[in-house]
Design a protein around this motif. Structure first.
Motif, PDB file in Angstrom:
ATOM      1  N   GLU A  91     -49.535  34.618  67.320  1.00 24.80           N
ATOM      2  CA  GLU A  91     -48.913  36.059  67.524  1.00 24.80           C
ATOM      3  C   GLU A  91     -47.572  35.805  68.164  1.00 24.80           C
ATOM      4  OE1 GLU A  91     -49.385  37.830  64.937  1.00 24.80           O
ATOM      5  OE2 GLU A  91     -52.011  38.244  64.387  1.00 24.80           O
ATOM      6  N   GLN A  92     -48.254  34.961  69.401  1.00 26.62           N
ATOM      7  CA  GLN A  92     -46.614  35.180  70.084  1.00 26.62           C
ATOM      8  C   GLN A  92     -45.593  33.805  69.999  1.00 26.62           C
ATOM      9  OE1 GLN A  92     -48.992  35.959  74.075  1.00 26.62           O
ATOM     10  NE2 GLN A  92     -51.128  36.379  73.100  1.00 26.62           N
ATOM     11  N   ALA A  93     -46.331  32.973  69.707  1.00 27.42           N
ATOM     12  CA  ALA A  93     -44.985  31.718  69.140  1.00 27.42           C
ATOM     13  C   ALA A  93     -43.699  32.318  68.960  1.00 27.42           C
ATOM     14  CB  ALA A  93     -45.797  30.334  68.741  1.00 27.42           C
ATOM     15  N   SER A  94     -42.926  32.650  69.894  1.00 29.53           N
ATOM     16  CA  SER A  94     -41.878  33.250  69.221  1.00 29.53           C
ATOM     17  C   SER A  94     -40.718  32.164  68.464  1.00 29.53           C
ATOM     18  CB  SER A  94     -40.884  33.195  70.512  1.00 29.53           C
ATOM     19  OG  SER A  94     -40.993  32.323  71.142  1.00 29.53           O
ATOM     20  N   GLY A  95     -40.978  30.751  68.836  1.00 26.12           N
ATOM     21  CA  GLY A  95     -40.333  29.617  68.002  1.00 26.12           C
ATOM     22  C   GLY A  95     -40.679  29.289  66.904  1.00 26.12           C
ATOM     23  N   LEU A  96     -42.401  30.038  66.530  1.00 30.42           N
ATOM     24  CA  LEU A  96     -42.730  29.285  65.206  1.00 30.42           C
ATOM     25  C   LEU A  96     -42.025  29.379  63.940  1.00 30.42           C
ATOM     26  CD1 LEU A  96     -45.520  27.418  64.074  1.00 30.42           C
ATOM     27  CD2 LEU A  96     -46.464  30.248  63.991  1.00 30.42           C
ATOM     28  N   ARG A  97     -41.632  28.099  63.206  1.00 25.78           N
ATOM     29  CA  ARG A  97     -41.445  28.756  61.690  1.00 25.78           C
ATOM     30  C   ARG A  97     -42.029  28.996  60.657  1.00 25.78           C
ATOM     31  NH1 ARG A  97     -37.350  25.809  64.635  1.00 25.78           N
ATOM     32  NH2 ARG A  97     -37.498  23.816  63.206  1.00 25.78           N
ATOM     33  N   TRP A  98     -43.117  27.559  60.718  1.00 24.89           N
ATOM     34  CA  TRP A  98     -44.260  26.860  59.652  1.00 24.89           C
ATOM     35  C   TRP A  98     -45.234  26.911  59.691  1.00 24.89           C
ATOM     36  CZ3 TRP A  98     -46.079  22.366  58.848  1.00 24.89           C
ATOM     37  CH2 TRP A  98     -46.450  22.254  57.554  1.00 24.89           C
ATOM     38  N   ILE A  99     -46.571  26.677  58.623  1.00 27.22           N
ATOM     39  CA  ILE A  99     -47.566  26.449  58.796  1.00 27.22           C
ATOM     40  C   ILE A  99     -47.557  25.775  57.382  1.00 27.22           C
ATOM     41  CG2 ILE A  99     -49.649  27.231  59.211  1.00 27.22           C
ATOM     42  CD1 ILE A  99     -48.792  29.721  60.726  1.00 27.22           C
ATOM     43  N   GLY A 100     -48.687  24.855  57.925  1.00 28.46           N
ATOM     44  CA  GLY A 100     -49.013  24.391  56.594  1.00 28.46           C
ATOM     45  C   GLY A 100     -50.680  24.072  56.796  1.00 28.46           C
ATOM     46  N   TYR A 101     -51.357  25.076  56.198  1.00 28.94           N
ATOM     47  CA  TYR A 101     -53.057  24.651  55.694  1.00 28.94           C
ATOM     48  C   TYR A 101     -53.217  23.669  54.814  1.00 28.94           C
ATOM     49  CZ  TYR A 101     -57.188  25.611  55.316  1.00 28.94           C
ATOM     50  OH  TYR A 101     -59.551  25.539  55.440  1.00 28.94           O
ATOM     51  N   LEU A 102     -54.021  22.060  54.858  1.00 27.92           N
ATOM     52  CA  LEU A 102     -54.889  21.099  53.776  1.00 27.92           C
ATOM     53  C   LEU A 102     -55.777  21.449  53.591  1.00 27.92           C
ATOM     54  CD1 LEU A 102     -53.732  17.719  55.228  1.00 27.92           C
ATOM     55  CD2 LEU A 102     -52.119  19.624  53.951  1.00 27.92           C
ATOM     56  N   GLY A 147     -44.311  37.001  59.948  1.00 27.24           N
ATOM     57  CA  GLY A 147     -43.124  36.771  58.911  1.00 27.24           C
ATOM     58  C   GLY A 147     -42.734  34.978  59.324  1.00 27.24           C
ATOM     59  N   VAL A 148     -43.888  34.320  59.426  1.00 26.34           N
ATOM     60  CA  VAL A 148     -43.782  32.632  59.238  1.00 26.34           C
ATOM     61  C   VAL A 148     -43.710  32.196  57.799  1.00 26.34           C
ATOM     62  CG1 VAL A 148     -45.251  31.217  60.756  1.00 26.34           C
ATOM     63  CG2 VAL A 148     -44.896  32.757  61.806  1.00 26.34           C
ATOM     64  N   ALA A 149     -43.660  31.414  57.701  1.00 28.08           N
ATOM     65  CA  ALA A 149     -44.174  30.658  56.005  1.00 28.08           C
ATOM     66  C   ALA A 149     -44.854  29.830  56.338  1.00 28.08           C
ATOM     67  CB  ALA A 149     -42.681  29.339  55.682  1.00 28.08           C
ATOM     68  N   VAL A 150     -46.090  30.551  55.762  1.00 26.94           N
ATOM     69  CA  VAL A 150     -47.151  29.419  55.633  1.00 26.94           C
ATOM     70  C   VAL A 150     -47.495  28.538  54.035  1.00 26.94           C
ATOM     71  CG1 VAL A 150     -49.661  30.033  55.030  1.00 26.94           C
ATOM     72  CG2 VAL A 150     -48.107  31.032  56.712  1.00 26.94           C
ATOM     73  N   GLN A 151     -47.693  27.473  53.449  1.00 29.43           N
ATOM     74  CA  GLN A 151     -47.910  26.967  52.499  1.00 29.43           C
ATOM     75  C   GLN A 151     -49.572  26.116  52.429  1.00 29.43           C
ATOM     76  OE1 GLN A 151     -44.824  24.102  52.929  1.00 29.43           O
ATOM     77  NE2 GLN A 151     -43.698  25.154  50.995  1.00 29.43           N
ATOM     78  N   ILE A 152     -50.172  26.396  51.187  1.00 31.30           N
ATOM     79  CA  ILE A 152     -51.504  25.936  51.396  1.00 31.30           C
ATOM     80  C   ILE A 152     -51.114  24.688  49.712  1.00 31.30           C
ATOM     81  CG2 ILE A 152     -53.415  26.727  50.487  1.00 31.30           C
ATOM     82  CD1 ILE A 152     -52.781  28.545  52.301  1.00 31.30           C
ATOM     83  N   PHE A 153     -51.730  23.357  50.747  1.00 27.48           N
ATOM     84  CA  PHE A 153     -51.487  22.449  50.130  1.00 27.48           C
ATOM     85  C   PHE A 153     -53.581  22.459  49.474  1.00 27.48           C
ATOM     86  CE2 PHE A 153     -48.601  21.896  53.040  1.00 27.48           C
ATOM     87  CZ  PHE A 153     -47.407  21.342  52.254  1.00 27.48           C
ATOM     88  N   ARG A 154     -53.043  22.526  48.413  1.00 32.60           N
ATOM     89  CA  ARG A 154     -55.038  22.142  47.851  1.00 32.60           C
ATOM     90  C   ARG A 154     -54.498  20.828  46.922  1.00 32.60           C
ATOM     91  NH1 ARG A 154     -54.399  27.859  44.093  1.00 32.60           N
ATOM     92  NH2 ARG A 154     -55.665  29.166  45.576  1.00 32.60           N
ATOM     93  N   LEU A 155     -55.168  19.818  48.203  1.00 32.33           N
ATOM     94  CA  LEU A 155     -55.720  18.791  48.057  1.00 32.33           C
ATOM     95  C   LEU A 155     -56.650  18.024  46.771  1.00 32.33           C
ATOM     96  CD1 LEU A 155     -55.554  17.598  51.889  1.00 32.33           C
ATOM     97  CD2 LEU A 155     -53.814  17.534  49.731  1.00 32.33           C
ATOM     98  N   ALA A 156     -55.963  17.100  46.025  1.00 32.50           N
ATOM     99  CA  ALA A 156     -57.670  16.323  45.292  1.00 32.50           C
ATOM    100  C   ALA A 156     -58.216  15.213  45.832  1.00 32.50           C
ATOM    101  CB  ALA A 156     -56.286  15.730  43.733  1.00 32.50           C
ATOM    102  N   GLY A 157     -58.769  14.254  45.278  1.00 32.29           N
ATOM    103  CA  GLY A 157     -59.595  13.570  45.726  1.00 32.29           C
ATOM    104  C   GLY A 157     -59.198  12.202  46.458  1.00 32.29           C
ATOM    105  N   ILE A 158     -58.995  12.075  47.785  1.00 34.16           N
ATOM    106  CA  ILE A 158     -58.675  11.151  48.402  1.00 34.16           C
ATOM    107  C   ILE A 158     -58.174  10.312  49.087  1.00 34.16           C
ATOM    108  CG2 ILE A 158     -57.534  11.465  50.910  1.00 34.16           C
ATOM    109  CD1 ILE A 158     -58.049  14.644  51.273  1.00 34.16           C
ATOM    110  N   TYR A 159     -57.903   9.225  48.719  1.00 33.56           N
ATOM    111  CA  TYR A 159     -57.934   7.679  49.532  1.00 33.56           C
ATOM    112  C   TYR A 159     -56.745   7.025  49.421  1.00 33.56           C
ATOM    113  CZ  TYR A 159     -54.815   6.117  45.332  1.00 33.56           C
ATOM    114  OH  TYR A 159     -53.967   6.261  44.176  1.00 33.56           O
ATOM    115  N   GLY A 160     -56.419   5.962  49.974  1.00 33.77           N
ATOM    116  CA  GLY A 160     -55.390   5.197  51.070  1.00 33.77           C
ATOM    117  C   GLY A 160     -56.681   4.419  51.206  1.00 33.77           C
ATOM    118  N   PRO A 161     -55.488   3.031  52.265  1.00 37.65           N
ATOM    119  CA  PRO A 161     -56.302   1.911  53.956  1.00 37.65           C
ATOM    120  C   PRO A 161     -57.836   2.480  53.914  1.00 37.65           C
ATOM    121  CG  PRO A 161     -53.582   2.665  54.010  1.00 37.65           C
ATOM    122  CD  PRO A 161     -54.176   4.020  52.688  1.00 37.65           C
ATOM    123  N   GLY A 162     -58.521   1.554  53.629  1.00 44.08           N
ATOM    124  CA  GLY A 162     -59.636   2.174  53.914  1.00 44.08           C
ATOM    125  C   GLY A 162     -60.784   2.729  53.629  1.00 44.08           C
TER     126      GLY A 162
END
Length: 286
Positions: A91-102, A147-162
């Motif tokens: 709430e006090q972070a005056s320079g905060l512009r974006w929040i992404g939620y996985l 007043g901060v931009a928030v984006q919700i990223f709804r992820l499918a089944g995650i795969y990759g190296p390992g």
């Protein structure tokens, strides 16, 4: 100054920091245990121990100076640990512009194999999914209030190296479970990183974005394809009804849906490096 703070430096968030951390002047991450924080420190990251309780002074100061926040830590029965632990500092972070939620496509209910998209109301079948829905709403409410931009990223089944059928086949632990008509979307961890990076550049898109591949497919097809590339005989098919599965593993098969990714492609302009499991598995084999 662009300063990123990552809450929950797990598989996906760690990969984002690896691929896109250079776009920031400073990157701070959190870990639940001192041992994990020490390991992240050894890898060159500024890591803070945080388990959803009272944040340390250095972490609070990092949040107060943050321009971007990426939240990968999952909810617990009490809600979102990040909001609970550092909500006041955010709430006090005056320079905060974006929040992404996985988040997860698990917030959508079973669709009987039909298509869903971001306009589909989230109606999770599980307690885990319902917690995600509540936390998504909490973050969107925070963004609207602050007043901060928030984006919700709804992820499918995650795969990759390992973390894929390739490693399971090589280890001899792969299974071909067959449930008639069942399909899943997947997403390569590098495409998740690309989606988050695109969201930072286009913060008004969404706010909900499905991060999924172009081709929902039966899980046994992925194992068969990977085995063919490895020159291995695929494991025998096992009927879902007779398979020995943990309650959590069985719950994944209770929801059958195809997830559209139009906002990802057209809104964020992301061109998937691995649009289907075939490109992703082939890259992992190579």
């Amino acid at each position: 100054m662009r300063r990123l703070v990552v809450f929950g430096c797990g598989y996906s968030a760690r990969r984002f920091a690896e691929l896109h951390g250079a776009a920031f002047d400073a990157v701070d991450v959190t870990a639940r245990s001192p041992e994990t924080a020490d390991r992240l420190h050894a890898e060159g990251l500024s890591a803070h121990v945080f388990d959803g309780g009272q944040a340390t002074g250095p972490l609070t100061r990092a949040v107060l100076k943050a321009s971007h926040i990426l939240v990968s830590a999952p909810p617990d029965p009490a809600g979102d640990p990040t909001l609970r632990g550092v909500g006041s500092a955010l709430e006090q972070a005056s320079g905060l512009r974006w929040i992404g939620y996985l988040s997860t496509i698990g917030v959508y209910a079973d669709a009987g194999g039909d298509w869903v998209d971001e306009s589909t109301p989230p109606e999770a079948d599980s307690e885990r999914g319902r917690r995600r829905i509540d936390v998504e709403r909490d973050w969107l409410t925070f963004g609207a209030r602050s007043g901060v931009a928030v984006q919700i990223f709804r992820l499918a089944g995650i795969y990759g190296p390992g973390r894929s059928a390739v490693e399971n086949l090589r280890a001899g632990t792969a299974k071909r479970l067959v449930k008639q008509g069942q399909v899943f979307n997947r997403i390569h961890v590098d495409d998740i990183a690309a989606a988050v990076a695109a969201g930072i550049e286009r913060p008004t898109v969404g706010p909900v974005i499905n991060v999924a591949d172009d081709e929902p497919a039966p899980p046994q097809d992925v194992v068969t394809y990977a085995a063919g590339l490895l020159g291995l005989k695929p494991p025998p098919e096992i009927a879902f009804e007779t398979a020995e599965l943990s309650p959590m593993a069985r719950s994944f098969y209770s929801s059958n849906k195809r997830v559209r990714n139009r906002t990802l492609r057209e809104g964020l302009g992301v061109r998937l490096t691995y649009p289907t499991y075939r490109e992703g598995i082939a890259a992992l084999v190579r």
